[in-house]
Design a protein around this motif. Sequence first.
Motif, PDB file in Angstrom:
ATOM      1  N   ARG A  68     -15.338  18.679  -9.807  1.00 29.40           N
ATOM      2  CA  ARG A  68     -15.772  20.070  -9.807  1.00 29.40           C
ATOM      3  C   ARG A  68     -14.641  21.035 -10.174  1.00 29.40           C
ATOM      4  O   ARG A  68     -14.748  22.232  -9.954  1.00 29.40           O
ATOM      5  N   ARG A  69     -13.552  20.502 -10.746  1.00 28.66           N
ATOM      6  CA  ARG A  69     -12.530  21.389 -11.305  1.00 28.66           C
ATOM      7  C   ARG A  69     -13.007  21.795 -12.699  1.00 28.66           C
ATOM      8  O   ARG A  69     -12.864  21.055 -13.670  1.00 28.66           O
ATOM      9  N   LEU A  70     -13.578  22.963 -12.786  1.00 24.39           N
ATOM     10  CA  LEU A  70     -14.334  23.356 -13.974  1.00 24.39           C
ATOM     11  C   LEU A  70     -13.621  24.372 -14.855  1.00 24.39           C
ATOM     12  O   LEU A  70     -14.061  24.611 -15.986  1.00 24.39           O
ATOM     13  N   LEU A  71     -12.539  24.972 -14.378  1.00 22.26           N
ATOM     14  CA  LEU A  71     -11.959  26.101 -15.103  1.00 22.26           C
ATOM     15  C   LEU A  71     -11.549  25.730 -16.521  1.00 22.26           C
ATOM     16  O   LEU A  71     -11.891  26.436 -17.480  1.00 22.26           O
ATOM     17  N   ALA A  72     -10.826  24.625 -16.684  1.00 20.17           N
ATOM     18  CA  ALA A  72     -10.338  24.258 -18.015  1.00 20.17           C
ATOM     19  C   ALA A  72     -11.488  24.012 -18.983  1.00 20.17           C
ATOM     20  O   ALA A  72     -11.453  24.444 -20.143  1.00 20.17           O
ATOM     21  N   SER A  73     -12.531  23.335 -18.516  1.00 23.62           N
ATOM     22  CA  SER A  73     -13.662  23.046 -19.402  1.00 23.62           C
ATOM     23  C   SER A  73     -14.425  24.320 -19.742  1.00 23.62           C
ATOM     24  O   SER A  73     -14.893  24.491 -20.872  1.00 23.62           O
ATOM     25  N   LEU A  74     -14.532  25.245 -18.784  1.00 24.56           N
ATOM     26  CA  LEU A  74     -15.210  26.517 -19.068  1.00 24.56           C
ATOM     27  C   LEU A  74     -14.431  27.327 -20.101  1.00 24.56           C
ATOM     28  O   LEU A  74     -15.028  27.948 -20.984  1.00 24.56           O
ATOM     29  N   GLY A  92      -4.217  35.348 -16.332  1.00 25.78           N
ATOM     30  CA  GLY A  92      -4.578  36.306 -17.376  1.00 25.78           C
ATOM     31  C   GLY A  92      -5.646  37.295 -16.983  1.00 25.78           C
ATOM     32  O   GLY A  92      -6.301  37.884 -17.853  1.00 25.78           O
ATOM     33  N   ILE A  93      -5.825  37.513 -15.680  1.00 29.91           N
ATOM     34  CA  ILE A  93      -6.834  38.451 -15.194  1.00 29.91           C
ATOM     35  C   ILE A  93      -6.126  39.670 -14.608  1.00 29.91           C
ATOM     36  O   ILE A  93      -5.507  39.584 -13.549  1.00 29.91           O
ATOM     37  N   SER A 142     -12.289  32.638 -13.161  1.00 28.58           N
ATOM     38  CA  SER A 142     -10.840  32.517 -12.985  1.00 28.58           C
ATOM     39  C   SER A 142     -10.346  33.367 -11.822  1.00 28.58           C
ATOM     40  O   SER A 142      -9.425  32.977 -11.097  1.00 28.58           O
ATOM     41  N   PHE A 143     -10.948  34.556 -11.651  1.00 35.61           N
ATOM     42  CA  PHE A 143     -10.532  35.393 -10.525  1.00 35.61           C
ATOM     43  C   PHE A 143     -10.801  34.661  -9.209  1.00 35.61           C
ATOM     44  O   PHE A 143      -9.975  34.714  -8.282  1.00 35.61           O
TER      45      PHE A 143
END
Length: 467
Positions: free
Chosen positions: A279-285, A105-106, A160-161
């Motif tokens: 350290r997979r943080l994208l979903a939580s962010l 979505g970027i 995300s980018f």
Amino acid sequence: MSVVFGGIMPHPPIALPEVGGAEADKVMDSRQAMLDLGQRIKQSGAEILVLISPHAPVFGDGIAINISPQTRGNMGQFGAAQVSFTCRYDPKLGTEIGWQAEELGIPVIDLDEQIARQTGINLQLDHGMMVPLYFLRQAGVELPLVPCSMGIFSPEKLYSFGVAVQRAAEALGSKVAVVASGDLSHRLTPDAPAGFDPRGKEFDQKIVALIKSLDVTGLINLDEDLCERAGECGLRPIIMMLGALDGLAVKSEVLAYEGPFGVGYMVAALEPTGRDQTRRLLASLQQERKQKLAQLRAKESYLVRVARQSLTSYLEGHWKDPASYDVPEEFARGAGAFVSLKKNGHLRGCIGTTAPTRANVVQEVAYNAVSAGTEDPRFYPVRLDELDELTISVDVLMPPEPIDGVDQLDVKKYGVIVRRGARSGLLLPDLEGIDTPEQQVAVAKQKAGIGPDEPVQLERFEVVRYH
């Protein structure tokens, strides 16, 4: 293969002896650290360099990648045209990053000669690219390049980018180094280029500590007021670079920090050492962002809700009749009103009326919200998919009163109207970057097309601001 190195490099032109001469020695720690970082990139086995600059062409609706087959730049702007580089673009990685970013979505904008002509932008490498490349080349790093601009997106979208960069590297089986070019606070000392703010030092201390501890969440949740007052240009590129390290165990080391010219310069090396699912943080962010937006929406005042609903319904193609909104007694009168739209702290549109043009304040706001989103000549019209990222404020104007001079202004309390013949300009009170009445009047004159030395009639007014 994947991302094999992450780095942070400052970009002071004065660090180049060809530009700064003897002054370059005042940032010797940074110069040595950037050479060290270059050696580490060589040792990482990186095959391609992704370099993110805050001074490359920046767009409000996408992240730009310069897809010129060869990108060139020099330091002629700083009196050292002999310092020039030509870099070969890596089209496979650049294209794959674009695809992966779109999946997340970027939007990505491919900058080529045609777009450059249409928009009047310069495809030359800016100093945010040139300074890091100078030291990387001195260290023997000459890799194909994917030059990226920073984005004006929310932090989790910037992150995300970076994730897209990592996924692109994995899809192609390429070893990629990602470097964020950026300085920290530009307001560390009274003689700093952007003036002095005591919170500049606080910002830099926090950034250094957060990078040392690799606290991504802490970086993303930094206080917006602190970041604005710091006058920085590195936070967004840093967050983008950190996204490229999502899900990786990383050794993070700050190699140097100094600020001899009132600007903070940090050099940091972030070296992946393996996988780390924690350290997979994208979903939580992304989830935290949704919760934060929901909390903000719940706190919005009535007039702000009217503005948001009016603009949303207009963009969705079924504009709600401004006369159909409930009108609380306090807003039943007529008054001028301004609607301001901001996207991630940056102005996205602002239009209003200095005197009432509608039956009541509610209708005034409903009409002006659509104008702010679609008719501000400084910006492209707001898109429907941007609405969630917009913060809205509404200023309802009190009747103006004439004044004799700037000594009767207070930039925090009063807005100003300047008039000369048929020309007039208005500036709201309490705006970031407007610190003196003289500045306030100068900007209002500029908006009105009135020369700086032309005499004007002055009026002041108060506002009630709604968030």
